[in-house]
Design a protein around this motif. Structure first.
Motif, PDB file in Angstrom:
ATOM      1  N   ASP A  39       7.065   4.841   3.769  1.00 34.27           N
ATOM      2  CA  ASP A  39       6.548   3.512   3.512  1.00 34.27           C
ATOM      3  C   ASP A  39       6.474   3.143   5.138  1.00 34.27           C
ATOM      4  OD1 ASP A  39       7.036   3.584   0.795  1.00 34.27           O
ATOM      5  OD2 ASP A  39       8.766   2.780   0.959  1.00 34.27           O
ATOM      6  N   ARG A  40       5.307   2.235   5.041  1.00 34.94           N
ATOM      7  CA  ARG A  40       4.738   1.755   6.167  1.00 34.94           C
ATOM      8  C   ARG A  40       5.547   0.620   6.722  1.00 34.94           C
ATOM      9  NH1 ARG A  40      -1.166  -0.958   5.181  1.00 34.94           N
ATOM     10  NH2 ARG A  40      -0.633  -2.514   3.536  1.00 34.94           N
ATOM     11  N   GLU A  41       6.114   0.030   5.777  1.00 32.75           N
ATOM     12  CA  GLU A  41       7.076  -1.469   5.950  1.00 32.75           C
ATOM     13  C   GLU A  41       8.256  -0.826   6.568  1.00 32.75           C
ATOM     14  OE1 GLU A  41       5.515  -0.424   3.131  1.00 32.75           O
ATOM     15  OE2 GLU A  41       4.402  -2.159   2.637  1.00 32.75           O
TER      16      GLU A  41
END
Length: 325
Positions: free
Chosen positions: A2-4
């Motif tokens: 996930d980019r988060e």
């Protein structure tokens, strides 16, 4: 991944940098390292991931926290490999020198080389010379290639190398060739990454240093389009056996960047503890206000974020130095 996750990892390096920076110049490297490790471990507990440490502070019986094989995160979210150096440059902090950082590399499960704690011969270059240099080439040939690809005269090529007795002959050959030498004391993660950051003026990194640091560096170099090659250098039979257990039966094998960090995705994050080529150090602005300087990059997108953050230490008492110190 996930980019988060990239921004969550920065929170972890910030915590380690804040905690260890308060030991700057106090001559107590173990205390500084312990502060960074404790803060990093605590912050990892809040990150939504299923992480396993593949490069850390040692084996379970050698390190109370962040040991190889330890599971980190909330237990939900992506499954990832984690490589950590809570304080890259314990001696740097103890002496109040430059280039100390808290660093983390994260990759999808099974993508980071499980590098043992031993020496590794390394070479790193920026995007211009990527795919053209070889660890096994004479340094003189490598300098010529780098000069050509960066459109520089040999005399303007800067080679960064750790100031150690084992590198004295190599340093002399670089100087005889006519290139510049920049020596550094500790902290070869920052030194190798400097080759892929144009504003540093560093064109080539060579030398033998820690294998774990090599894998952490490779994550950043991959994100920035540079190139790196490495070869494990076991110093005794025990270390040679550890290499074989990793599947490296040919100890002369040159590891490519994709051997160090497999796949097309990896996250690298670092927060400066003391100022250097890559980042500014932690700055105490008065009262309880503190500023940190971080970088986070992701190989899949090539995105690089520089993050300056203000922290109120009175609201983060777990990161503050005990009052009796």
């Amino acid at each position: 991944m996930d980019r988060e996750l990239a921004l969550e990892i920065v929170r972890v390096t910030e915590a380690a940098a804040l905690a260890s920076s308060q030991w700057m110049g106090r001559g107590l490297k173990n205390e500084a390292d312990d502060a960074a490790t404790t803060a990093m471990r605590s912050m990892f507990d809040s990150v939504n991931m299923q992480g396993t440490v593949v490069i850390g502070e040692g084996e379970l019986d050698e390190a109370p926290m962040l040991y190889i094989g330890e599971e980190l995160g909330t237990g939900s979210g992506p499954e990832v490999d984690i490589a950590v150096d809570p304080l890259e440059g314990t001696n740097i902090v103890a002496k109040g020198h430059h280039n100390a950082m808290a660093v983390i590399a994260v990759g999808d499960k099974g993508t980071l080389l499980h590098a043992p704690d031993m020496y590794m011969e390394k070479i790193a270059v920026g995007p211009e010379a990527a795919g053209l240099v070889r660890l096994t080439d004479p340094i003189e040939k490598t300098i010529d290639i780098v000069a050509k690809m960066t459109n520089k005269r040999v005399r303007d090529v800067t080679v960064i190398i750790q100031e150690r007795k084992r590198h004295e002959e190599l340093v002399e050959r670089i100087r005889k060739k006519g290139a510049r030498v920049k020596l550094f004391g500790d902290g070869d993660v920052g030194a190798s990454i400097a080759t892929v950051m144009p504003r540093t003026g560093i064109d080539l990194f060579v030398g033998t240093g820690g294998a774990p640091e090599g894998v952490i560096s490779a994550a950043a170099i991959k994100a920035l389009g540079g190139d790196m090659q490495a070869r494990l250098v076991p110093m005794n039979d025990e270390e040679a056996d550890r290499c074989r257990k990793m599947g490296i039966t040919d100890l002369s094998e040159v590891l490519q960047l994709d051997d160090l960090v497999k796949g097309d995705d990896a996250i690298f994050a670092a927060t400066g503890v003391s100022s250097g080529e890559l980042l500014e150090g932690v700055r105490f602005l008065g009262g309880d206000l503190v500023e940190t300087d971080s970088i986070v990059m992701r190989a899949k997108t090539g995105t690089i974020r520089y993050i300056k953050t203000h922290h109120r230490l009175e609201r983060k008492p777990h990161l503050a130095m005990p009052e009796d110190q």
